[in-house]
Write an enzyme that holds these catalytic residues in place. Structure first.
Site, PDB file in Angstrom:
ATOM      1  N   HIS A 270       0.857  -1.200   0.000  1.00  0.00           N
ATOM      2  CA  HIS A 270       0.000   0.000   0.000  1.00  0.00           C
ATOM      3  C   HIS A 270       0.882   1.235   0.000  1.00  0.00           C
ATOM      4  O   HIS A 270       1.960   1.241   0.572  1.00  0.00           O
ATOM      5  CB  HIS A 270      -0.923   0.020   1.238  1.00  0.00           C
ATOM      6  N   ASP A 327      -7.966  -4.935  -0.957  1.00  0.00           N
ATOM      7  CA  ASP A 327      -8.390  -5.550  -2.224  1.00  0.00           C
ATOM      8  C   ASP A 327      -8.150  -7.044  -2.270  1.00  0.00           C
ATOM      9  O   ASP A 327      -8.756  -7.758  -3.054  1.00  0.00           O
ATOM     10  CB  ASP A 327      -7.667  -4.871  -3.394  1.00  0.00           C
TER      11      ASP A 327
HETATM   12  C1  SDX Z   1      -5.712   0.746  -3.265  1.00  0.00           C
HETATM   13  O1  SDX Z   1      -4.039   5.210  -1.906  1.00  0.00           O
HETATM   14  C2  SDX Z   1      -5.061   4.526  -1.454  1.00  0.00           C
HETATM   15  O2  SDX Z   1      -5.591   4.801  -0.417  1.00  0.00           O
HETATM   16  C3  SDX Z   1      -5.522   3.387  -2.351  1.00  0.00           C
HETATM   17  C4  SDX Z   1      -6.590   2.497  -1.742  1.00  0.00           C
HETATM   18  C5  SDX Z   1      -7.869   3.229  -1.545  1.00  0.00           C
HETATM   19  O3  SDX Z   1      -8.663   2.791  -0.688  1.00  0.00           O
HETATM   20  O4  SDX Z   1      -8.145   4.185  -2.323  1.00  0.00           O
HETATM   21  O5  SDX Z   1      -6.144   1.973  -0.494  1.00  0.00           O
HETATM   22  C6  SDX Z   1      -6.917   1.326  -2.666  1.00  0.00           C
HETATM   23  O6  SDX Z   1      -5.329   1.186  -4.314  1.00  0.00           O
HETATM   24  C7  SDX Z   1      -4.981  -0.341  -2.504  1.00  0.00           C
HETATM   25  C8  SDX Z   1      -3.701  -0.838  -3.274  1.00  0.00           C
HETATM   26  C9  SDX Z   1      -4.181  -1.811  -4.324  1.00  0.00           C
HETATM   27  N1  SDX Z   1      -3.041  -2.140  -5.252  1.00  0.00           N
HETATM   28  C10 SDX Z   1      -2.529  -3.362  -5.267  1.00  0.00           C
HETATM   29  O7  SDX Z   1      -2.810  -4.280  -4.479  1.00  0.00           O
HETATM   30  C11 SDX Z   1      -1.537  -3.580  -6.408  1.00  0.00           C
HETATM   31  C12 SDX Z   1      -0.275  -4.280  -5.840  1.00  0.00           C
HETATM   32  N2  SDX Z   1       0.363  -3.326  -4.963  1.00  0.00           N
HETATM   33  C13 SDX Z   1       1.377  -2.506  -5.520  1.00  0.00           C
HETATM   34  O8  SDX Z   1       1.350  -2.218  -6.845  1.00  0.00           O
HETATM   35  C14 SDX Z   1       1.905  -1.449  -4.578  1.00  0.00           C
HETATM   36  O9  SDX Z   1       1.959  -1.988  -3.338  1.00  0.00           O
HETATM   37  C15 SDX Z   1       1.223  -0.122  -4.519  1.00  0.00           C
HETATM   38  C16 SDX Z   1       1.050   0.491  -5.874  1.00  0.00           C
HETATM   39  C17 SDX Z   1      -0.093  -0.253  -3.864  1.00  0.00           C
HETATM   40  C18 SDX Z   1       2.142   0.758  -3.723  1.00  0.00           C
HETATM   41  O10 SDX Z   1       3.340   0.811  -4.453  1.00  0.00           O
HETATM   42  P1  SDX Z   1       4.569   1.575  -3.857  1.00  0.00           P
HETATM   43  O11 SDX Z   1       4.163   2.944  -3.478  1.00  0.00           O
HETATM   44  O12 SDX Z   1       5.744   1.413  -4.776  1.00  0.00           O
HETATM   45  O13 SDX Z   1       4.838   0.760  -2.535  1.00  0.00           O
HETATM   46  P2  SDX Z   1       6.055   0.976  -1.646  1.00  0.00           P
HETATM   47  O14 SDX Z   1       6.852   2.185  -2.061  1.00  0.00           O
HETATM   48  O15 SDX Z   1       5.608   0.910  -0.249  1.00  0.00           O
HETATM   49  O16 SDX Z   1       6.932  -0.337  -2.034  1.00  0.00           O
HETATM   50  C19 SDX Z   1       7.919  -0.726  -1.145  1.00  0.00           C
HETATM   51  C20 SDX Z   1       8.693  -1.784  -1.891  1.00  0.00           C
HETATM   52  C21 SDX Z   1       9.082  -1.376  -3.301  1.00  0.00           C
HETATM   53  O17 SDX Z   1      10.306  -2.053  -3.530  1.00  0.00           O
HETATM   54  P3  SDX Z   1      11.680  -1.151  -3.436  1.00  0.00           P
HETATM   55  O18 SDX Z   1      11.541  -0.069  -4.487  1.00  0.00           O
HETATM   56  O19 SDX Z   1      11.695  -0.605  -2.021  1.00  0.00           O
HETATM   57  O20 SDX Z   1      12.778  -2.143  -3.714  1.00  0.00           O
HETATM   58  O21 SDX Z   1       7.872  -2.966  -2.047  1.00  0.00           O
HETATM   59  C22 SDX Z   1       7.736  -3.264  -3.430  1.00  0.00           C
HETATM   60  C23 SDX Z   1       8.049  -2.000  -4.200  1.00  0.00           C
HETATM   61  O22 SDX Z   1       8.574  -2.338  -5.469  1.00  0.00           O
HETATM   62  N3  SDX Z   1       6.332  -3.646  -3.625  1.00  0.00           N
HETATM   63  C24 SDX Z   1       5.937  -4.850  -4.024  1.00  0.00           C
HETATM   64  C25 SDX Z   1       4.536  -4.800  -3.996  1.00  0.00           C
HETATM   65  N4  SDX Z   1       4.150  -3.585  -3.589  1.00  0.00           N
HETATM   66  C26 SDX Z   1       5.269  -2.865  -3.369  1.00  0.00           C
HETATM   67  N5  SDX Z   1       6.626  -5.953  -4.406  1.00  0.00           N
HETATM   68  C27 SDX Z   1       5.879  -7.020  -4.756  1.00  0.00           C
HETATM   69  N6  SDX Z   1       4.508  -7.069  -4.748  1.00  0.00           N
HETATM   70  C28 SDX Z   1       3.820  -5.966  -4.375  1.00  0.00           C
HETATM   71  N7  SDX Z   1       2.494  -5.990  -4.353  1.00  0.00           N
END
Ligand code: SDX
Length: 391
Positions: A270, A327
């Protein structure tokens, strides 16, 4: 005052907005709507009570609740002209495409609620949107499967009405299970609002130009559609289908860790929560309740439960603070109810409409409202002379 509100002055420096609607503390895993904790709302209130408080600022008393419920119920039908609107779509159009288009078209059917500077008209458009989104969502589904539209009924609750419009057919009424209706209502509540997420910020930016409320909500629907945002629940179920069996989970866990592999665990992580998403905690409980009540045996759901167990123990995910989000579990509940995957994000949009329109109404209530204009850091070419082609 309550130890919750650690105010970051830098927050204001980024030009972000102020709002009284929702408070999130991502590190503590706290989510409050008008000061009320989400777990209390999801288990002690129904979705319409939450809609009332998001829009009006306070929880309704009995009289206010009954009046609000009657108002919403009396707006659930859509203009008959909208029925023909659907005939312009291909049968295989994604339901989100239909909902986005139809929502934007609402302003051509309703003209007595478009004065954005009149609070009564703003609230009327808000009530219409909250009331009509379930009808439009169900119409998109019925159109996609070639079944006749089912009209809303005034004797059913908000979630019962939606389920009936989705699954009833002229030849046979849909038998509404109280557990399923409660789980559906809880899914609506847990997706109702979430501060300045991508789609809510889109609605605010659209509204800041003075666009009508229906156009602003259509913009929110479009932004929510992306797989990184509201499209995650649909993407999560597709991921579970791709994984296919519990035996394949380790391979996908490794892929999710591989920076060179674009694969991500959908339904995990998230932008804000670096702790468990408080909505996921309640949604997980509902998922297990529904699976038990409906006695569902589905290999995909076995994969989901095993994936959750492994990810919660895996040191990479623990270190990156990647927990199942709202989700992940909502997709499990919706699948168990029998809702097709391509309708998951539509249900998210239906649920979030009250959040979007509450933020829009809050913003339009501010007399000092100016058009939004995000700033940029220019990284392009310095000034240079143009050399015209020799013709
Ligand atoms: C919603 O903003 C909101 O409030 C949204 C929401 C709402 O109610 O409106 O809560 C609804 O959108 C929930 C999120 C739903 N999306 C997903 O489930 C898709 C999968 N999740 C990711 O794409 C991701 O977690 C995000 C887009 C949600 C967040 O991405 P970020 O901002 O890059 O996450 P982060 O910076 O905290 O990541 C930390 C690390 C990163 O690696 P590094 O760059 O530090 O090496 O974790 C990795 C990311 O690449 N990472 C993941 C991951 N999510 C983050 N690796 C593998 N699988 C994942 N799902």
């Amino acid at each position: 005052k309550h130890g919750y509100f650690t105010f970051d002055p830098g927050f204001l420096a980024t030009g972000s907005c102020e709002s009284k609607i929702t408070y999130i503390d991502g590190d503590q895993g706290i989510l409050l709507h008008r000061g009320y904790p989400i777990d209390q709302l999801a288990t002690q209130a129904d979705y319409l009570e939450v809609c009332y408080m998001l829009l009006h600022g306070e929880a309704p008393n009995e009289k206010e609740y009954e009046e609000f419920k009657e108002t919403i119920t009396n707006h659930t039908m859509v203009h008959q002209g909208l029925h023909g609107f659907f005939n312009g779509f291909r049968r295989d159009a994604h339901p989100m495409a239909m909902v986005c288009a139809v929502t934007g078209a609402l302003s051509s059917f309703y003209h007595d609620d478009l004065d954005i500077h009149d609070e009564k008209q703003r609230l009327r458009s808000a009530y219409r949107l909250i009331a009509k989104m379930p009808t439009i969502a169900a119409m998109a589904y019925k159109f996609s499967i070639g079944q006749p539209f089912v009209y809303p009924r005034n004797d059913l609750s908000y979630s019962e009405n939606f389920l009936n419009m989705m699954f009833s057919v002229p030849a046979e009424d849909y038998e509404i299970s109280p557990v399923v209706a409660k789980a559906m209502d809880r899914v609506f509540t847990l997706h109702a609002d979430h501060e300045q997420n991508a789609s809510t910020s889109t609605v605010r930016l659209a509204g800041s130009s003075g666009a009508n409320p229906y156009a602003c909500i259509a913009a929110g629907v479009a932004s929510l559609w992306g797989p990184a945002h509201g499209g995650a629940n649909e993407a999560c179920l597709r991921m579970l289908s791709e994984i296919g069996s519990v035996d394949n989970i380790p391979e996908y866990i490794e892929r999710a860790k591989d920076k060179n592999d674009p694969f991500r665990l959908m339904g995990f992580g998230h932008r804000v929560y670096k702790n468990f998403d408080p909505r996921a905690t309640v949604m997980r409980e509902s998922a297990h309740e529904v699976l038990k009540e409906l006695n569902i045996k589905d290999p995909l759901l076995d994969v989901a439960m095993e994936l959750e167990r492994i990810a919660l123990e895996d040191e990479y995910f623990v270190e990156k603070k990647l927990y199942p989000n709202v989700d992940f579990y909502s997709g499990i509940i919706l699948k168990a109810i029998g809702i097709p995957t391509n309708m998951f994000t539509v249900i998210f949009a239906l649920s979030r409409t009250v959040g979007w329109i509450s933020h829009w109404h809050e913003m339009m209530s501010e007399s000092s409202q100016k058009i939004g204009r995000p700033r940029q850091l220019y990284t392009g070419e310095a000034k240079r002379d143009f050399k015209p082609l020799k013709r």
